[in-house]
Scaffold this active site. Structure first.
Site, mmCIF file in Angstrom:
data_model
loop_
_atom_site.group_PDB
_atom_site.id
_atom_site.type_symbol
_atom_site.label_atom_id
_atom_site.label_comp_id
_atom_site.label_asym_id
_atom_site.label_seq_id
_atom_site.Cartn_x
_atom_site.Cartn_y
_atom_site.Cartn_z
ATOM 1 N N HIS A 55 -16.116 0.495 0.794
ATOM 2 C CA HIS A 55 -15.531 -0.983 0.502
ATOM 3 C C HIS A 55 -16.255 -1.258 -0.695
ATOM 4 O O HIS A 55 -16.561 -2.129 -1.292
ATOM 5 C CB HIS A 55 -15.747 -2.269 1.067
ATOM 6 C CG HIS A 55 -14.479 -2.735 1.537
ATOM 7 N ND1 HIS A 55 -14.176 -3.481 0.857
ATOM 8 C CD2 HIS A 55 -13.870 -3.124 2.143
ATOM 9 C CE1 HIS A 55 -12.810 -3.892 0.768
ATOM 10 N NE2 HIS A 55 -12.296 -4.096 2.392
ATOM 11 N N ARG B 248 0.880 -1.824 0.228
ATOM 12 C CA ARG B 248 0.151 0.023 -0.408
ATOM 13 C C ARG B 248 0.820 1.362 -0.235
ATOM 14 O O ARG B 248 0.944 2.397 0.581
ATOM 15 C CB ARG B 248 -0.794 0.071 1.171
ATOM 16 C CG ARG B 248 -1.789 -0.919 1.603
ATOM 17 C CD ARG B 248 -2.779 -1.866 0.278
ATOM 18 N NE ARG B 248 -2.626 -3.097 0.303
ATOM 19 C CZ ARG B 248 -3.628 -3.294 -0.361
ATOM 20 N NH1 ARG B 248 -3.951 -3.244 -2.401
ATOM 21 N NH2 ARG B 248 -4.406 -4.656 -0.580
ATOM 22 N N GLU C 253 -6.435 -12.412 7.851
ATOM 23 C CA GLU C 253 -5.809 -12.199 6.574
ATOM 24 C C GLU C 253 -4.731 -13.267 6.022
ATOM 25 O O GLU C 253 -3.510 -13.017 5.686
ATOM 26 C CB GLU C 253 -5.130 -10.732 6.027
ATOM 27 C CG GLU C 253 -6.477 -9.599 5.637
ATOM 28 C CD GLU C 253 -5.891 -8.336 5.995
ATOM 29 O OE1 GLU C 253 -4.642 -7.886 5.803
ATOM 30 O OE2 GLU C 253 -6.954 -8.174 5.327
ATOM 31 N N ASP D 126 -11.744 -0.860 7.254
ATOM 32 C CA ASP D 126 -10.522 -0.680 6.637
ATOM 33 C C ASP D 126 -10.179 0.363 6.097
ATOM 34 O O ASP D 126 -10.166 0.596 5.015
ATOM 35 C CB ASP D 126 -9.984 -2.400 5.718
ATOM 36 C CG ASP D 126 -8.702 -2.086 5.371
ATOM 37 O OD1 ASP D 126 -8.090 -1.327 6.078
ATOM 38 O OD2 ASP D 126 -8.608 -3.136 4.592
ATOM 39 N N GLU E 239 -4.886 3.909 0.206
ATOM 40 C CA GLU E 239 -5.054 2.958 -0.348
ATOM 41 C C GLU E 239 -6.204 3.188 -0.494
ATOM 42 O O GLU E 239 -6.427 2.976 -1.290
ATOM 43 C CB GLU E 239 -4.657 2.124 1.725
ATOM 44 C CG GLU E 239 -5.334 0.575 0.773
ATOM 45 C CD GLU E 239 -5.601 -0.538 1.769
ATOM 46 O OE1 GLU E 239 -4.719 -0.027 3.077
ATOM 47 O OE2 GLU E 239 -5.983 -1.531 1.419
ATOM 48 N N LYS F 148 -7.665 -0.150 14.564
ATOM 49 C CA LYS F 148 -7.665 0.918 13.331
ATOM 50 C C LYS F 148 -9.063 2.013 14.135
ATOM 51 O O LYS F 148 -10.322 2.004 14.339
ATOM 52 C CB LYS F 148 -8.207 -0.043 11.626
ATOM 53 C CG LYS F 148 -6.720 -0.435 11.517
ATOM 54 C CD LYS F 148 -7.235 -0.978 10.092
ATOM 55 C CE LYS F 148 -6.788 -2.089 9.698
ATOM 56 N NZ LYS F 148 -6.309 -2.857 8.199
ATOM 57 N N ASN G 181 2.631 -7.307 7.485
ATOM 58 C CA ASN G 181 2.817 -9.164 6.878
ATOM 59 C C ASN G 181 3.844 -8.993 7.005
ATOM 60 O O ASN G 181 5.209 -8.782 6.034
ATOM 61 C CB ASN G 181 1.607 -9.203 5.481
ATOM 62 C CG ASN G 181 0.805 -9.088 5.288
ATOM 63 O OD1 ASN G 181 -0.492 -9.251 6.632
ATOM 64 N ND2 ASN G 181 0.094 -7.814 4.876
HETATM 65 O O1 GCW Z 1 -6.016 -2.642 4.475
HETATM 66 C C1 GCW Z 1 -6.009 -3.445 4.420
HETATM 67 C C2 GCW Z 1 -4.511 -3.897 3.820
HETATM 68 C C3 GCW Z 1 -3.677 -5.200 3.845
HETATM 69 C C4 GCW Z 1 -3.132 -4.472 5.014
HETATM 70 C C5 GCW Z 1 -4.075 -4.547 6.278
HETATM 71 C C6 GCW Z 1 -3.967 -4.871 7.485
HETATM 72 C C7 GCW Z 1 -0.724 -4.722 6.104
HETATM 73 O O2 GCW Z 1 -5.694 -4.209 2.047
HETATM 74 O O3 GCW Z 1 -2.911 -4.385 2.736
HETATM 75 O O4 GCW Z 1 -2.383 -5.831 5.223
HETATM 76 O O5 GCW Z 1 -5.143 -4.465 5.947
HETATM 77 O O6 GCW Z 1 -3.654 -3.785 7.666
HETATM 78 O O7 GCW Z 1 -2.788 -5.350 7.709
#
Ligand code: GCW
Length: 708
Positions: free
Chosen positions: A521, A168, A291, A365, A393, A360, A210
């Protein structure tokens, strides 16, 4: 005055230190610094001194000379209680560990400006803020400022991979040149640290959540150590994202079960090793069971088991664990909105003291607009750290001008009602309701190797604003924008005033042409670039746009009331009542919580369909307007950045039109209603937008060259 033709590639960020036109500043604004007394011994104090001299050198025609004692005249005296001891200057300790005083005062019967703090880093912050006063043409003859950060951990999270791609990231490759580290210390690392310190950011997580287990290998720890050595001088601690399965991948163990003694020992040894390289190492950031990432649940353990095990190994070294609440499992819950709350709330009070849960701002997201995350206020005995995303993003990448401070403020000033009226998110994260908790705010960095760091010159404002709001979450977006513009471009009011308005309006524009009235989204799948409201075949239902907007012939929106998913029950009764009731639910959140008929009558008197169309068209028109305003400012700033922004605005307009037309045409297939007279017709049929292909979209890394 800056020369209008001077080329400026934006590398210097808001630390431009352009010449101040002193002669034109009246009375108290006039700068008459003659001498600086700065007994600097430590690296941090030396950095503060170097910054002060560099700043004054740039801004003043005659730089004040450095002297050892107070000589009278216009003297600036700088230091800590300790470093100023020999001059018998008393410094009160009211500003705590990281705060500072800037005060016009008599010292040895002579009028001086004192910049003082209890610690070296406090002095550094004081110096940056003194320079800011000059940069923004503030009066400096009668100062009495005392300031301190309201949050403890003010951290940038880099989603940077070891191969230098940035998840991102829209500003080029990672600024960390892992290949050349630890031998080569790029000037960028120093300038990065300066920029952070100038706004009070005191932590940096240098690798992607990640995470690659390799980061914990001795070879990479040496590279991390080299960065830590640079950061330390600027009061910044380094942190690492760690992969929960590292004991298996790196240590050759059979399991990463957090309750397994061999696993605990592996982590304890690893922590000792890290601290042998980096004595002030900050701690770990962990994305677990989300994820596809491994985590304690992979071994039938809980988030608390996982976080506490890591907390135990870091505690003797004073490190912390930032454990992310961004989780959603593969079982596809009835409503993804509810999952983080459901998974974490039961563990309130169960985490060790040095664990902070990173949440968050919203429940899904980083959307252009989200209601505040229901976890804020719901865990009275657990520290919660705000996670904002600076990298855009879901906000048009680095081609769209979106000043995010209004988004941050909207979330921070939301009233959770969990501790009575006025218990805002800001107060929750500041620890107002439980003084024992550690506090913090994280921003997912938007920094890359592009010359101007953030891809878009105005992306820098989001980095800047994040620092300012992590220091004090109650700061006003307008004040921050004004300071940033003055420091980055010019003090000319003819520029600052209209561009500040552009900035303050910019986020709403983007909400309007992307996701008005609470839509969310509906971006292209996986890349999150461009519109994709039709996406219905992604890997799992809750990756599909159709899952979120639920458009059908009857209407549109996600019913999260008691009759729908019931997600609103996660909020305090006052908030739930407010948003559940159509009379009181703000238009901005409408489709987040309600599925409504296309003909539903809005407050404006329009039908829901007409209102939706109105927002899409208004959003695009505002972008056009923004471009026209910008064009009139030619000559007020350097030509290079002027032209770059001009072109970016043209591109943003083009993309906004695509968003509008694609979404209006798509939703029209359900509403079967007309867009009304006066609105220009889309240039292409819906199918054209659905078939658009974008190659090598930045930010997704790897070999994933095409999606959408
Ligand atoms: O916003 C989403 C993104 C992923 C990201 C994930 C997260 C790093 O699409 O790319 O991974 O959240 O926050 O872990």
């Amino acid at each position: 005055m800056i020369s209008k033709s001077r080329a400026d590639n934006g590398y210097k960020l808001w630390l431009e230190y352009n010449r101040v036109n002193n002669e034109q500043l009246a009375g108290a604004y006039r700068l008459q610094l003659r001498y600086v007394v700065f007994p600097a011994t430590s690296d941090q104090l030396k950095a503060a001194k170097a910054e002060l001299l560099m700043g004054l050198d740039g801004m003043l025609a005659t730089k004040p000379s450095e002297v050892k004692d107070i000589t009278g005249g216009q003297t600036v005296v700088i230091g800590t209680r300790q470093s100023l001891k020999s001059l018998s200057i008393a410094v009160s300790d009211s500003v705590g560990d990281e705060g500072y005083l800037i005060k016009t005062t008599l010292i040895n019967k002579k009028q001086c400006t004192l910049i003082a703090a209890n610690t070296d880093v406090g002095v550094l912050y004081g110096v940056f803020n003194f320079l800011k006063l000059i940069q923004t043409n503030q009066p400096i003859s009668k100062l009495n400022i005392a300031d301190h950060p309201r949050l403890m951990y003010r951290v940038l999270d880099h989603w940077d991979n070891l191969n230098r791609t940035v998840e991102r990231g829209y500003a080029g490759s990672s600024i960390w040149n892992w290949h050349k580290l630890p031998d080569i210390i790029d000037q960028r690392y120093i300038d990065y640290a300066r920029a952070n310190a100038s706004v009070g950011i005191n932590g940096s997580v240098v690798n992607n959540v990640n995470a690659d287990a390799l980061i914990l290998s001795p070879q990479y720890l040496l590279k991390v150590q080299a960065l830590a050595n640079v950061f330390r001088t600027y009061g910044i601690r380094i942190y690492l994202s760690v992969k929960f399965s590292s004991p298996v991948e790196l240590g050759g163990l059979k399991t990463a079960d957090p309750l397994d003694p061999a696993v605990k020992k592996w982590w304890a040894d690893k922590a000792d090793e890290i601290y042998s390289y980096i004595p002030d190492f900050g701690g770990f950031l962990v994305k677990a069971n989300s994820e596809g990432q491994p985590g304690p649940q992979s071994y039938s353990r809980t988030h608390a088991d996982g976080a506490n095990m890591l907390a135990d190994v870091l505690a003797p070294h004073h490190g912390i664990v930032m454990w992310r609440a961004f989780v959603y499992d593969n079982k596809v819950p009835d409503d993804r909105f509810k999952q983080a709350y459901n998974e974490f709330k039961p563990f309130d009070g169960k985490f060790k003291d040095n664990v902070i849960i990173q949440v968050k701002n919203g429940p899904i997201d980083f959307q252009p607009r989200e209601p505040f995350h229901p976890l804020f206020g719901a865990m009275p005995n657990t520290p919660l750290m705000m996670e904002f995303q600076l990298t855009q993003e879901y906000l048009g990448f680095s081609t769209h001008l979106v000043y995010e401070a209004p988004l941050f403020a909207e979330c921070l000033q939301s009233d959770t009602h969990k501790y009575g009226k006025g218990s805002t998110v800001a107060r929750v994260i500041k620890g107002d309701f439980n003084k024992k908790l550690i506090t913090g705010m994280a921003g997912v960095a938007n920094v890359g190797a592009d010359l101007n760091w953030c891809g878009h010159p105005f992306g820098q404002a989001n980095w800047y604003a994040f620092g300012r709001m992590a220091w004090n979450p109650d700061q006003s977006p307008a004040v921050i924008a004004t300071d940033w513009l003055r420091m980055t471009f010019t003090n000319n009011a003819g520029f600052v005033s209209p561009v500040k308005n552009i900035m303050l309006q910019s986020r709403e524009n983007t909400v309007n042409y992307m996701t008005p009235l609470g839509l969310h989204h509906i971006m292209g799948v996986s890349t999150h670039y461009g519109p994709g409201p039709w996406v219905d075949n992604a890997g799992r239902p809750d990756w599909n746009a159709t899952y979120y907007h639920k458009a059908d012939s009857a209407g549109i929106g996600f019913d999260r009331t008691t009759f729908g998913s019931g997600a609103l029950r996660q909020y305090a009764p006052e908030v739930k009542a407010d948003w559940e009731n159509l009379q009181t639910c703000p238009d901005e959140y409408l489709l987040w919580f309600h599925h409504l008929s296309w003909k539903y009558k809005m407050r404006s008197g329009r039908t829901l369909w007409d209102e939706l169309v109105w927002h899409y068209y208004t959003g695009v028109d505002s972008v056009k307007q923004m471009g026209l305003t910008w064009d009139k400012l030619q000559g007020k700033i350097d030509a290079e950045r002027f032209m770059e922004v001009k072109q970016l605005m043209q591109l943003q307009y083009k993309e906004a039109v695509t968003w509008r037309d694609a979404c209006v045409l798509y939703f029209q297939t359900f509403s079967k209603m007309q867009t009304g007279a006066g609105y220009p017709k889309p240039e292409h049929p819906l199918d054209y937008y659905k078939k658009l292909k974008f190659y090598y979209v930045p930010g997704i890394g790897g070999n994933n060259y095409m999606t959408n």
